[in-house]
Design a protein around this motif. Structure first.
Motif, PDB file in Angstrom:
ATOM      1  N   CYS A 143       0.868  -1.176   0.000  1.00 15.78           N
ATOM      2  CA  CYS A 143       0.000   0.000   0.000  1.00 15.78           C
ATOM      3  C   CYS A 143       0.899   1.217   0.000  1.00 15.78           C
ATOM      4  O   CYS A 143       2.021   1.171   0.513  1.00 15.78           O
ATOM      5  N   CYS A 154       0.431   3.999   1.591  1.00 14.11           N
ATOM      6  CA  CYS A 154       0.292   4.860   2.759  1.00 14.11           C
ATOM      7  C   CYS A 154       1.495   4.726   3.695  1.00 14.11           C
ATOM      8  O   CYS A 154       2.313   3.820   3.554  1.00 14.11           O
ATOM      9  N   SER A 206       1.868   1.402   5.864  1.00 14.73           N
ATOM     10  CA  SER A 206       2.345   0.255   5.092  1.00 14.73           C
ATOM     11  C   SER A 206       3.844   0.354   4.822  1.00 14.73           C
ATOM     12  O   SER A 206       4.549  -0.652   4.782  1.00 14.73           O
ATOM     13  N   CYS A 260      -2.393  -2.146   7.075  1.00 13.96           N
ATOM     14  CA  CYS A 260      -3.314  -1.015   7.143  1.00 13.96           C
ATOM     15  C   CYS A 260      -4.707  -1.440   6.691  1.00 13.96           C
ATOM     16  O   CYS A 260      -4.880  -2.475   6.055  1.00 13.96           O
ATOM     17  N   HIS A 280      -6.472  -0.049   4.481  1.00 17.45           N
ATOM     18  CA  HIS A 280      -6.614   0.037   3.014  1.00 17.45           C
ATOM     19  C   HIS A 280      -6.341  -1.335   2.399  1.00 17.45           C
ATOM     20  O   HIS A 280      -7.056  -1.799   1.523  1.00 17.45           O
TER      21      HIS A 280
HETATM   22 ZN   LIG Z   1      -2.546   1.692   3.531  1.00 18.93          ZN
END
Ligand SMILES: [Zn+2]
Length: 88
Positions: free
Chosen positions: A57, A59, A62, A68, A70
């Motif tokens: 991911c 973000c 991550s 996460c 997501h």
């Molecule tokens: Zn994420």
């Protein structure tokens, strides 16, 4: 990025995803866009050459190797799609 070893490591992230209810957009198989606090993040689900399932991911969590929400949200879609594939 983290290596997916089982559903247990996703439990907390799934619980958070259920609360936050991020929007998951399908890009193509193994690639998803998930809404987060600062716009959309891209989540990649793939099998590495040594057979491990890796989830990436974009973000900050991550980046540190954390699971996460997501990724959890994208994975729930990914797993559903993988089941529909006759080869999977
Ligand atoms: Zn994420």
């Amino acid at each position: 990025m983290f290596i997916l070893k089982g559903i247990a490591q996703l439990e907390k992230a799934i619980a958070k995803a259920k609360k936050v209810r991020p929007r998951v957009e399908f890009d193509h198989f193994g690639r998803y866009r998930v809404s987060g606090s600062k716009g959309f993040y891209t989540v990649l689900c793939k099998k590495s050459d040594n057979g491990f399932k890796t989830v990436i991911c974009t973000c900050k969590a991550s980046e540190k190797g954390l699971v996460c929400y997501h990724a959890a949200a994208a994975l729930s879609l990914h797993v559903g799609l993988a089941r529909q594939k006759p080869s999977a």
